[in-house]
Design a protein around this motif. Structure first.
Motif, PDB file in Angstrom:
ATOM      1  N   GLN A  51     -41.722 -31.544  -6.912  1.00 31.59           N
ATOM      2  CA  GLN A  51     -43.008 -31.334  -6.261  1.00 31.59           C
ATOM      3  C   GLN A  51     -43.329 -32.472  -5.293  1.00 31.59           C
ATOM      4  N   LEU A  52     -42.750 -33.627  -5.586  1.00 33.63           N
ATOM      5  CA  LEU A  52     -43.122 -34.770  -4.768  1.00 33.63           C
ATOM      6  C   LEU A  52     -42.434 -34.758  -3.416  1.00 33.63           C
ATOM      7  N   ARG A  53     -41.361 -34.019  -3.371  1.00 32.22           N
ATOM      8  CA  ARG A  53     -40.549 -34.135  -2.178  1.00 32.22           C
ATOM      9  C   ARG A  53     -41.095 -33.322  -1.021  1.00 32.22           C
ATOM     10  N   GLY A  54     -41.176 -33.890   0.097  1.00 29.14           N
ATOM     11  CA  GLY A  54     -41.539 -33.130   1.274  1.00 29.14           C
ATOM     12  C   GLY A  54     -40.297 -32.389   1.740  1.00 29.14           C
ATOM     13  N   VAL A  97     -39.758 -24.064   3.147  1.00 34.90           N
ATOM     14  CA  VAL A  97     -40.333 -23.454   1.960  1.00 34.90           C
ATOM     15  C   VAL A  97     -40.388 -21.948   2.143  1.00 34.90           C
ATOM     16  N   ASP A 117     -39.139 -26.628 -14.378  1.00 32.41           N
ATOM     17  CA  ASP A 117     -38.945 -26.355 -12.976  1.00 32.41           C
ATOM     18  C   ASP A 117     -38.977 -24.863 -12.690  1.00 32.41           C
ATOM     19  N   LEU A 142     -39.553 -45.272  -5.006  1.00 36.03           N
ATOM     20  CA  LEU A 142     -40.873 -44.732  -5.365  1.00 36.03           C
ATOM     21  C   LEU A 142     -41.978 -45.519  -4.676  1.00 36.03           C
ATOM     22  N   LEU A 143     -41.879 -46.844  -4.757  1.00 33.24           N
ATOM     23  CA  LEU A 143     -42.905 -47.678  -4.135  1.00 33.24           C
ATOM     24  C   LEU A 143     -42.932 -47.469  -2.624  1.00 33.24           C
ATOM     25  N   ARG A 200     -44.491 -44.329  -1.608  1.00 36.58           N
ATOM     26  CA  ARG A 200     -45.933 -44.419  -1.799  1.00 36.58           C
ATOM     27  C   ARG A 200     -46.580 -44.966  -0.525  1.00 36.58           C
ATOM     28  N   ASN A 245     -45.333 -44.366   2.365  1.00 35.82           N
ATOM     29  CA  ASN A 245     -44.876 -43.479   3.429  1.00 35.82           C
ATOM     30  C   ASN A 245     -43.649 -43.989   4.176  1.00 35.82           C
TER      31      ASN A 245
END
Lengths: 772, 756
Positions: free
Chosen positions: A6-9, A14, A262, A621-622, A625, A627
Motif C-alpha cells: 500500500q505504501l508504494r507509489g 493501477v 494482501d 523508510l526514513l 518519509r 520524499n
C-alpha cells in the motif's frame, strides 16, 4: 510477503477493479523495466548463468559437500555427545521397545530404519559418551551416513533456493559455499543427531514455498497445488523431526498470513477469490501437514509395541497397551479388607502414620488438634499398611467384594488400629489446607469424618480399583478436600517426613495416589490366586488419538522441564556471533576432541549481512518519509519480498529462543544460520549489482502481458568476490577442521592457536600462566 | 478515486495551519455546562480567547464544583476508619521497616527505588516516629508509631488520583459526564481503596502514573496547537519530571516511560513525514523531547538515589548485599589503613572477590564427615580466626611456624609456592582428594585446616599463587601481591585445583557459614581472592599503606542498580497468594492482607468496575480489528472524524493498558494482583472512552441517567465487599454470599477458625 504494497507509489499502472478477472499483483516484481538501470549483460555473466554452467557449479558444490561430510566419517568409533540418546532410540525401534523422548519421531524413525538397513541388531545401548562401537560391532557408519547424506544435500538446496529467487549463479554459489564450508554444519551432520534431518527438511520447505509463490499468477493450477502440498509435507517433516521444527510452521504461517492479507485487498480480489485461496491454504498447509505429522506418530506406536524404558511416563491405560508391561502383568483388583500401601504419584512417598502426635502449638502460634501424625514416608515400613474397610454390607464372597470407583471407604491404619481422618483444622505447614490425622477404631463419635470417597481417574462407573494402575484421588466426604502432599518436610517432631494435608481444590492434578502393593489379604483366601503367576496377558488396545494426545502433552511438559544447567548451554544472544561452542567428545590419550563451532568468517559475514539489510530498509523508510527515493521500486520489491522473507525465516527461527527458559545450545541456531546465509547472498547481490536484477522470475499468468526481461549483471566483481570469499572460508575451515573431525590430535600450543575467540572453551589447551 | 495517492504518504497538515482533530466545541461539553456558559455569554469567548483548549485545566467553573464534591467523596472513602486495624498489615512489614531504617539512617537494600519510601518516611518523621518499632510480623500491634499519618500519605495520593483522572479525560476531549463516570468508578474501586489505605508503594505509583498521563495529554494538546511556546515547554518538562517520579517509585514505571515513548515516536514519525518541517526544525523537536523525556527523568531518578545515600549513612542489615568498597563508605564499617606490601611472614586476612561471604576462616571444629579435619569456611565478620600467616613452602619450614624476621623482606610474586598457617589453631590450609561435605561432586575437593604444633606439614599444604590482575593505577600490583590491589588465585600444588567458594551454606555444624572447597573446574570469578589486611613486623611504620578506594556517587548508584536487579530477578519463590498475569483481568483471586480477631482484610477489586473495564478493552480491540478488515475491503471508516477522534483517544489508552500489562507475562518472578493496578487505571479510562462513544448520540439527560445507573451499581458492589476492604466485622452468611467466584479465597473460617 508484501505488506508494503500500500505504501508504494505505482507509476500509473493501477488497474481498474474488474470483478473476478485475474489481475497482476502490484506487490510482485511486476514492473516494467523502465525504472531499472538497464545495462547489457556481460558475456561472462551470460556464460555463468547458462544452464550448463549452473549444473556444473551445483554438481561441484554437491560433490564437495559429500567429501566434507563423509571425510573420515568412521572417526571417532565411539559414542559422541547426544548419540547417547538418539543412537539408543534407534536401538529401541529395532527392538520395538517403548521409549519416551521430548522430540517427535520422524528423524529417529529414519535412524531406526538406517540402523535396520545396515544390519544393526539393537543390542548396543549407547550408555556413555566414549563407549566403543568397534568393540560392540555396531554398524555405526551406516547410521551416520544418513545425516551426512541429508546434510550434503542441504548445500544444493540452498543453491536452488537462491537460483529460484532470481539470483545469479555467483550469488547462489556464495550462499551455498557459506553452508558447504561451515564447520558447525559439517560436525552436526556427521553424527547420529537430529539436526541434519531438521535442517534438510526446513530448507526443502523454504524451497517449495518459493516455488509455490512463483506460481501465484497461475493460481489453482496443478503446479500451484503441487508445490503448496509439497510445502505442507516438508513442513510436517521438519516439525516431526524435532520440537523446534514448529518454528518452521510458524514461519510459513506468518508468510501465508501476509500473503492472505494482501489478497484481502478490495482492489485485488473479490471475497469469493479470497475464500478460495483461504480454504486452499487451509487444506494444503494445515490439513495435509497435520495428517503427515499424525502419520509419523502412528508409525511410532505401530513399531513400539513392547514394554520398555518409557513405560513409566505414561498413564496406566497407555501402559497396558504394551506387551510385557509390569502394570499389565501385576495389576490386581483390590477387595475389601485387603491391606495395601498407598503411594503418591509425583513424590513417590507412602501414606504413613505412627503413634507420635502433632504438637499442641506450632512455631507461628497456630494450634493443632494434637491428633496422631499422618505423614509421607519414602521407605517400606509396616506403618505404611492400611486396610480398606467397607461402609456398606458385603456378601461373603464373589465379585461384590471388589472395591470400585466412587465407593466410600474407611482406611484403617493397621499398626495403631486407627482410622484415617481429616477435619477443619489447619495443617502444620499450610494454614489454607486441612490437617490429616487418625481416630481410634472403637470410638464412633467422629465416624463421618473418617469417610473418604475413592475417585479413580478417568474411570467409568463401576470400574474396579486396581493396584499399580488404578490412579485415584481420595476425597473426604464431609469437607470435600482431597488428600495431597508435596515436597515439604515437617520439622523434627515428625522426623522430617513429608507433610500430608487436605487440598481444598478437590480436582488438584498432583493429588494423585495409587496402591503400590497389596500386602496382605487374610480376610480373603483367594489372594494367592490373584497374586500368583497369572497367565501372560494380551495387551489392550487404545484409540490412536488418545495415545497421541497423551504423548504430545507429556512431550511439551518435559521439554519445558529441561531447565537443569549444562556446562555447554549458552544463551541465544551469543549464537550469531559464535561466542561459544559445544564440546562433543574428547580423547585424552591422543589429545583429540570434537568441538562444535562454526566458520567464524562465514557466521560474521551472515550477521553483518542481516545488519546491512536492516540498515538499508531503515534508511529507505526514513528517506521515503522525506520524499526521497534512494532505491528503484523493482529493487525495493525484491528486497522486501525475497530478502525480507529470508530475514523472516531467520527471525522466526531465532527470537523465540529468547523466551524459552529451557537448556539452549548453539546448534539450535543452525536453521537460522541457513536463513542468514540466504540473506547474505541476496545482500551481496544488492551490493554488487548496481540495481540490476533478473526479471521476471515468476511464472506468467495466462491473461498477463509478457514483460520485458532484464538481467542482473555483477560483472567481474561477482566471481572475484565469490572466489575470494570461498578461499578465505576454505582456509579457515581447514584450519579448524581438527576440532570438527576430531582428528588429528592437537598439542597444547596448537589448541591455543585455534582458540580464535577467548570465549571458546577448548580442551587440552596449554596453560599460559604456568611459566609466566 | 485513486487510492494509492493517499497511501503514498499519510497527509499531515502543516503546523499552525489547521487543527489536526476537531477541537472542543459546544457539543463536547455537558449540556448543563453549555447552558450555563451560554447564559453568561462566555461560551465562545472562553474558548476563543486563546483560540485552543490548553488541556484539562480549562474547564467551566461549575465543573470545578463537581470535581470538588467528587474529591470529598474520595476522601471519605479512602480515609474511612484509617486507624483500623491498629496492627501491621501485609507488606507494611517491609515498607514500615524501611521507614524505620531511614529514620535510624541504617543502610538497607530493597528491590524498589526510594521515592515512595522516602515520602512515607517523611510522613512518619513529621509526626514524630522514632524508628524503634520492628514491623516484624503481620498483625503485630503498633506501639508508638504514627502509623495513621504514614497510611494517610498513600491514602491522600489515592485521593489525588481521582481528580487527575477527571482532568485527563477532559483533556482527552471527553464529556463532563464521562469524566464524572470514570472518576467515581475509580473512587469506588475496592482494590485501589484497600491498597491505598496501607503503607504500600502502589498508591504513589498509581498516582504518579495518573499524573504522567495527565501532563502528557496536556503536552500533546499543546503540541497540536503550537510547539515551542512557553506552556509547551512547561508541559513537556512536567512530563519528564513526572516520568522520573513514576520510575522512582517502582521499576514498573518503566512501562509508563514506554507508553510515553510510543506516543513520542508517533509524533516524531508524523513530523518526519511532514515535508513542510525542515530537518533542522525536526532535530529541534527531537532534541527537546530527548532532553525532557530521557535526560530529565534519569536525573530525577538519580537525585532520588542521591537523597537515599545521603540519609543512609550508617551500616545496617543491607551491607551484605554490597561490595566491600561500598560497605566502606558507610560509617561504622571503616578500616584502618594497612600495609601495601605482602611478603613472606606477613599476617594477612583473605577475602573472596565474587561473593560477599567474607574472610577465609577456620575455627576449632571439625567436619562431621570426609576427613574429619578442622573446618575451613568463609565468615563475614572480622575475627582473629581470619588471620593467616604466609610461609614459604620451598625453604625449610620452622615447625613452630615462626619466621626468622631478621632476613630481608621477600615479596610474594606469581608462581611462588606457599603455605598458609592459621595462627590461632596452628594448622595449615590443606586440601586432598576427599569430597567436600556439601558440594559432593567429582571435581571438588575438601579444604581443611590440618597439622599440629611441631609438625612441618606435608605437601598437601602447598599452594601456588597465580596473580590474576592488579590494579591499573598500581603497576606493582600486577607483578607481586599487594594488599587490596591484587586479585589472585591459589592453586593447590599437588592436585591442581583452585581454592574456591560459592554461595552455598554449610549446615548447622558449620554455623551456616559459606562453604570453601578446592575446585578443578573453577569458575574464574569464584576462585579469585584478595588480601584485605596485612601486617609484617619487619615493615617500617612509614612503609606505604593502602585502604579501599571509596566509590563515588555514580559507582554506588550503578552498583545498587545491579544489586536491585539481581535481587528482583531472584524473587522467584512461590507465595501463597501470588498469581499469574492471565488471571488479573478476570479478577480470579485476591490477596489476603491481614487476619486477626475474626476480621480480615483481603485485596479484591470491585467486580463491576473491573469486568466492565476488561470488557471495554476487549471491545475496543475487537472493533478496531473489525474496522481494519473493513478498510482492507475498501470501506472508508477512517475518514470519518468521529472514528478518528475516538480511535486516537482509545488507541492511546489501549497502548497504555497493553504496555502496563503484557510485559508481566515475560517476568519469571512472583507476581501479585496489585501489579495490575496501573493497567487497571488505563482500562477504566478506556472504559470511559467507550462510554463516551456509545452515548455520543444520546440526549444529555439520557446519558446522565445511564451513567448514574452504572455508578450506582458500582457503589452497591463496593459496599457489598467493603468489610474486607476496611477490615470491618462481617457475618458468615454475608461473607459466603459475597464469594461470587469460588477462587476468591476469603473465608469466614479463616478468620473464625475453630480452636481445639
Amino acid at each position: 510477503m508484501a505488506s508494503q504494497s500500500q505504501l508504494r507509489g505505482r507509476k500509473g499502472k493501477v488497474p481498474a477493479l474488474s470483478g473476478t478477472t485475474l489481475q497482476p499483483d502490484d506487490d510482485d516484481d511486476a514492473h516494467s523495466g523502465s525504472s531499472v538501470y538497464q545495462r547489457r549483460q556481460s558475456s561472462l555473466e551470460r556464460t555463468l548463468d547458462s544452464d550448463k554452467a549452473s549444473v556444473a557449479v551445483v554438481g561441484l558444490l554437491t560433490g564437495l559437500a559429500f567429501v566434507t561430510r563423509f571425510y573420515k566419517i568412521n572417526n571417532p568409533d565411539q559414542v559422541v555427545f547426544d548419540e547417547v540418546h538418539f543412537g539408543k532410540f534407534a536401538s529401541h525401534y529395532i527392538q520395538r521397545e517403548y521409549y519416551f523422548d521430548v522430540h517427535p519421531p520422524f528423524a529417529k524413525l529414519l535412524f531406526g530404519l538406517a540402523g535396520w538397513f545396515v544390519g544393526f541388531d539393537g543390542h548396543f545401548q549407547f550408555e556413555n559418551i566414549g563407549d566403543s562401537y568397534t568393540d560392540a560391532h555396531v554398524p555405526y557408519v551406516g547410521m551416520r551416513a544418513l545425516p551426512a547424506i541429508l546434510g550434503s544435500l542441504t548445500v544444493p538446496i540452498v543453491y536452488a533456493i537462491m537460483k529460484e529467487s532470481g539470483y545469479s549463479t555467483v550469488v547462489a554459489a556464495f550462499s551455498a559455499v557459506l553452508i558447504l564450508f561451515d564447520n558447525a554444519h559439517v560436525a552436526q551432520s556427521r553424527l547420529i543427531l537430529l539436526d541434519a534431518t531438521l535442517i534438510f527438511c526446513m530448507s526443502l520447505t523454504v524451497y517449495s514455498y518459493i516455488r509455490f509463490r512463483k506460481y501465484r499468477f497461475k493460481e489453482f493450477s496443478q503446479e500451484w497445488w503441487g508445490w503448496m502440498i509439497a510445502t505442507g509435507v516438508f513442513m510436517a517433516c521438519t516439525w516431526a523431526s524435532k520440537v523446534n521444527g514448529i518454528l518452521t510452521v510458524v514461519c510459513i504461517g506468518c508468510a501465508v498470513l501476509v500473503d492472505l492479507w494482501d489478497l484481502l485487498d478490495y482492489r485485488k480480489s473479490s471475497m469469493e477469490r479470497f475464500w478460495n485461496h483461504f480454504f486452499a491454504r487451509a487444506v494444503g498447509l494445515i490439513l495435509v501437514p497435520l495428517t503427515v505429522y499424525l502419520f509419523f506418530f502412528w508409525v511410532h506406536f505401530a513399531v513400539l509395541t513392547n514394554s520398555g524404558p518409557g513405560d513409566t511416563f505414561m498413564s496406566p491405560a497407555f501402559q497396558e497397551t504394551l506387551r510385557g508391561n509390569e502394570l499389565l502383568l501385576n495389576s490386581q483388583e483390590i477387595r475389601y479388607y485387603d491391606t495395601v500401601t498407598i503411594k503418591h504419584k509425583n513424590t513417590k512417598v507412602l501414606l504413613h502414620s505412627h503413634y507420635e502426635r502433632y504438637p499442641l502449638k506450632y512455631d507461628d502460634g497456630r494450634i493443632s488438634s494434637q491428633g496422631q501424625q499422618v505423614t509421607g514416608y519414602g521407605h517400606p515400613d509396616s506403618n505404611n499398611h492400611w486396610q480398606v474397610i467397607p461402609t456398606k454390607a458385603l456378601p461373603e464372597t464373589g465379585r461384590a467384594r471388589v472395591v470400585r470407583h466412587d465407593d466410600v471407604v474407611q482406611l484403617l491404619h493397621v499398626n495403631t488400629q486407627t482410622y484415617l481422618l481429616t477435619h477443619d483444622v489447619a495443617s502444620p505447614l499450610m494454614p489454607t489446607n486441612q490437617e490429616f490425622t487418625t481416630w481410634p477404631k472403637d470410638d464412633h463419635t467422629r465416624y463421618n469424618d473418617t469417610l473418604f470417597q475413592l475417585h479413580l481417574i478417568d474411570a467409568h462407573d463401576g470400574e474396579a480399583w486396581k493396584s499399580k494402575s488404578g490412579h485415584f484421588r481420595l476425597v473426604h466426604v464431609p469437607t470435600k478436600v482431597s488428600m495431597w502432599t508435596y515436597q515439604n518436610q515437617l520439622p523434627d517432631w515428625a522426623f522430617k517426613q513429608q507433610e500430608i494435608n487436605g487440598n481444598k481444590n478437590a480436582a488438584e492434578k498432583t493429588a494423585t495416589w495409587y496402591v503400590d502393593e497389596i500386602v496382605d489379604s487374610e480376610a480373603d483366601p483367594s489372594l494367592p490366586d490373584r497374586t500368583g503367576d497369572a497367565p501372560a496377558k494380551e495387551p489392550k488396545s487404545m484409540n490412536f488419538f488418545k495415545k497421541f494426545g497423551e504423548l504430545q502433552i507429556l512431550m511439551l511438559q518435559h521439554n519445558a522441564g529441561l531447565t537443569a544447567s549444562h556446562p555447554y548451554a549458552s544463551s541465544p544472544i551469543n549464537w550469531p556471533f559464535l561466542l561459544s561452542g559445544i564440546s562433543f567428545w574428547t580423547n585424552a590419550d591422543e589429545n583429540k576432541q570434537i568441538y562444535l563451532i562454526g566458520n567464524l568468517i562465514g557466521w560474521w559475514a551472515c550477521v553483518t549481512a542481516i545488519a546491512v539489510f536492516i540498515g538499508i530498509i531503515g534508511a529507505d523508510l526514513l528517506a521515503r518519509r522525506r520524499n526521497i527515493e534512494p532505491i528503484p521500486d523493482p529493487v525495493r520489491n525484491r528486497l522486501w519480498n525475497n530478502t525480507g522473507f529470508f530475514v523472516l525465516v531467520w527471525a522466526v527461527h531465532y527470537f523465540p529462543f529468547f523466551l524459552m527458559s529451557r537448556q539452549l545450545f548453539v546448534h539450535h541456531y543452525l536453521p537460522s544460520h541457513i536463513a542468514s546465509a540466504l540473506v547474505a547472498g541476496s545482500v551481496l547481490h544488492y551490493i554488487l549489482s548496481d540495481d540490476t536484477l533478473n526479471y521476471p522470475i515468476s511464472v506468467r499468468g495466462d491473461k498477463m502481458q509478457p514483460r520485458a526481461r532484464t538481467y542482473a549483471d555483477l560483472g567481474m566483481r561477482g566471481p572475484a568476490a565469490l572466489l575470494g570469499f570461498t578461499f578465505a572460508l576454505f582456509c579457515l575451515f581447514v584450519y579448524i577442521a581438527p576440532l570438527t573431525y576430531g582428528t588429528p590430535g592437537l598439542d597444547g600450543q596448537q589448541v591455543n592457536a585455534r582458540r580464535l575467540l577467548s570465549t571458546w572453551t577448548l580442551h587440552f589447551a596449554a596453560k599460559a600462566t604456568d611459566g609466566a | 478515486m485513486n487510492p494509492t495517492v493517499r497511501s503514498r504518504r499519510p497527509a499531515s497538515p502543516p503546523l499552525g495551519f489547521a487543527p489536526r482533530y476537531p477541537h472542543v466545541r459546544e457539543d463536547h461539553l455537558d449540556a448543563d455546562a453549555r447552558r450555563e456558559a451560554a447564559s453568561k455569554g462566555l461560551m465562545r469567548r472562553d474558548i476563543g480567547r486563546k483560540g485552543y483548549p490548553p488541556g484539562g485545566l480549562n474547564i467551566a467553573s461549575a465543573e470545578w464544583k463537581v470535581m470538588f464534591i467528587i474529591v470529598i467523596i474520595a476522601v471519605l472513602v479512602r480515609m474511612f476508619r484509617l486507624p483500623q486495624p491498629n496492627s501491621v498489615v501485609f507488606d507494611e512489614v517491609h515498607f514500615g521497616k524501611f521507614a524505620s531504617r531511614y529514620i535510624k539512617a541504617q543502610y538497607f537494600v530493597d528491590v524498589h527505588p526510594p521515592l515512595a519510601k522516602l515520602l512515607i518516611t517523611l510522613a512518619g518523621f513529621i509526626f514524630g516516629y522514632d524508628g524503634n518499632f520492628d514491623f516484624k510480623d503481620i498483625a503485630k500491634p503498633y506501639e508508638n508509631v504514627p502509623y495513621v499519618a504514614m497510611r494517610a500519605l498513600p491514602a491522600l495520593m489515592g485521593v489525588a488520583t481521582i481528580p487527575l483522572a477527571y482532568l485527563t479525560l477532559r483533556a482527552l476531549e471527553c464529556r463532563a459526564t464521562t469524566a464524572v463516570f470514570a472518576s467515581l468508578f475509580l473512587t469506588f474501586e475496592n482494590g485501589l481503596v484497600t491498597q491505598s489505605r496501607h503503607i504500600l508503594l502502589d498508591s504513589p505509583l498509581v498516582f504518579f502514573t495518573a499524573l504522567t498521563v495527565f501532563v502528557w495529554t496536556g503536552f500533546c494538546n499543546e503540541d497540536k496547537h503550537e510547539p515551542f511556546t512557553e506552556s509547551w515547554w512547561t508541559w513537556l518538562i512536567l512530563s519528564g519530571l513526572s516520568l522520573g517520579a513514576v520510575v522512582s517509585c517502582k521499576w514498573v514505571g518503566l512501562f509508563t516511560i514506554a507508553t510515553v515513548g510510543v506516543g513520542t515516536l508517533k509524533q516524531l514519525w508524523l513530523l518526519l513525514g511532514d515535508l513542510r518541517v525542515p530537518p533542522r526544525l525536526w532535530m529541534k523537536h527531537f532534541l527537546a523531547r530527548a532532553l525532557c523525556l530521557i535526560v530529565l527523568p534519569i536525573l530525577f531518578y538519580m537525585s532520588m538515589f542521591g537523597i537515599h545515600f545521603l540519609i543512609l549513612s550508617n551500616s545496617g542489615d543491607g551491607d551484605g548485599f554490597m561490595s566491600s568498597e561500598f560497605q566502606h563508605t558507610l560509617s561504622g564499617r571503616g578500616m584502618a589503613d594497612t600495609y601495601a606490601d605482602v611478603a613472606i611472614g606477613s599476617t594477612v586476612t583473605l577475602r573472596h572477590v565474587n561473593t560477599q561471604g567474607g574472610y577465609l576462616h577456620s575455627h576449632p571444629h571439625n567436619y562431621p564427615g570426609g576427613s574429619n579435619q578442622q573446618q575451613v569456611t568463609l565468615y563475614p565478620h572480622r575475627d582473629s580466626n581470619n588471620d593467616w600467616r604466609i610461609i614459604n613452602a620451598t625453604s625449610d619450614v620452622d615447625p613452630e611456624g615462626d619466621i626468622e624476621y631478621d632476613q630481608p623482606l621477600e615479596y610474594v610474586t606469581s608462581g611462588m609456592r606457599l603455605k598458609l598457617r592459621h595462627i590461632s589453631t596452628q594448622k595449615y590450609l590443606h586440601s586432598h582428594e576427599i569430597r567436600p561435605p556439601v558440594s559432593d561432586v567429582d571435581f571438588q575437593n575438601e579444604v581443611s585446616a590440618y597439622g599440629m604444633p611441631h609438625f612441618v606439614g606435608d605437601a598437601n599444604d602447598d599452594w601456588v599463587v597465580e596473580i590474576e590482575k592488579g590494579e591499573k593505577r598500581d603497576k606493582e600490583s600486577g607483578k607481586r601481591l599487594r594488599t587490596l590491589r591484587t586479585h589472585f588465585r591459589l592453586r593447590h600444588a599437588l592436585t591442581g585445583c583452585y581454592l574456591f567458594s560459592h554461595k552455598v551454606k554449610l549446615p548447622e555444624w558449620g554455623y551456616e557459614q559459606q562453604e570453601v572447597t578446592c575446585n578443578k573446574n573453577a569458575v574464574r570469578d569464584n576462585s579469585l581472592w584478595y588480601i584485605e589486611t596485612n601486617w609484617h613486623p619487619d615493615l617500617p611504620p612509614d612503609a606505604p599503606k593502602v585502604n579501599y578506594r571509596l566509590p563515588g556517587f555514580l559507582g554506588k548508584f550503578l552498583e545498587l542498580q545491579q544489586v536491585m536487579w539481581t535481587t528482583n530477578a531472584g524473587l522467584t519463590d512461590r507465595h501463597t497468594y501470588d498469581s499469574r498475569p492471565s488471571s488479573w483481568p478476570r479478577l480470579r483471586r485476591g490477596i489476603n492482607f491481614w487476619v486477626k480477631d475474626h476480621r480480615q482484610i483481603y485485596l479484591i477489586g470491585n467486580p463491576t468496575v473491573w469486568w466492565l473495564s476488561t470488557f471495554a478493552v476487549l471491545a475496543y480491540a475487537a472493533v478496531r480489528g473489525f474496522l481494519v478488515l473493513r478498510a482492507k475491503r475498501g470501506y472508508r471508516d477512517f475518514e470519518n472524524t468521529k472514528v478518528v477522534k475516538y480511535d486516537t483517544l482509545c488507541g492511546f489508552l489501549f497502548v497504555g493498558w497493553l504496555l502496563h500489562y503484557f510485559p508481566f507475562f515475560l517476568m519469571g518472578r512472583q507476581l501479585f494482583l496489585h501489579h495490575y493496578f496501573p493497567a487497571l487505571y488505563f482500562a477504566v479510562l478506556l472504559c470511559a472512552g467507550v462510554f463516551d462513544l456509545v452515548t455520543a448520540n444520546l440526549r444529555p439527560r439520557i446519558r446522565l441517567q445511564i451513567a448514574a445507573v452504572l455508578i450506582i451499581v458500582a457503589v452497591w458492589n463496593f459496599s457489598y465487599l467493603s468489610p474486607i476492604a476496611y477490615g470491618n466485622p462481617w457475618t458468615k452468611s454475608k461473607c459466603n454470599s459475597a464469594r461470587w467466584l469460588k477462587t476468591w479465597d476469603f473465608n469466614w473460617w479463616v478468620a473464625c477458625r475453630l480452636v481445639f
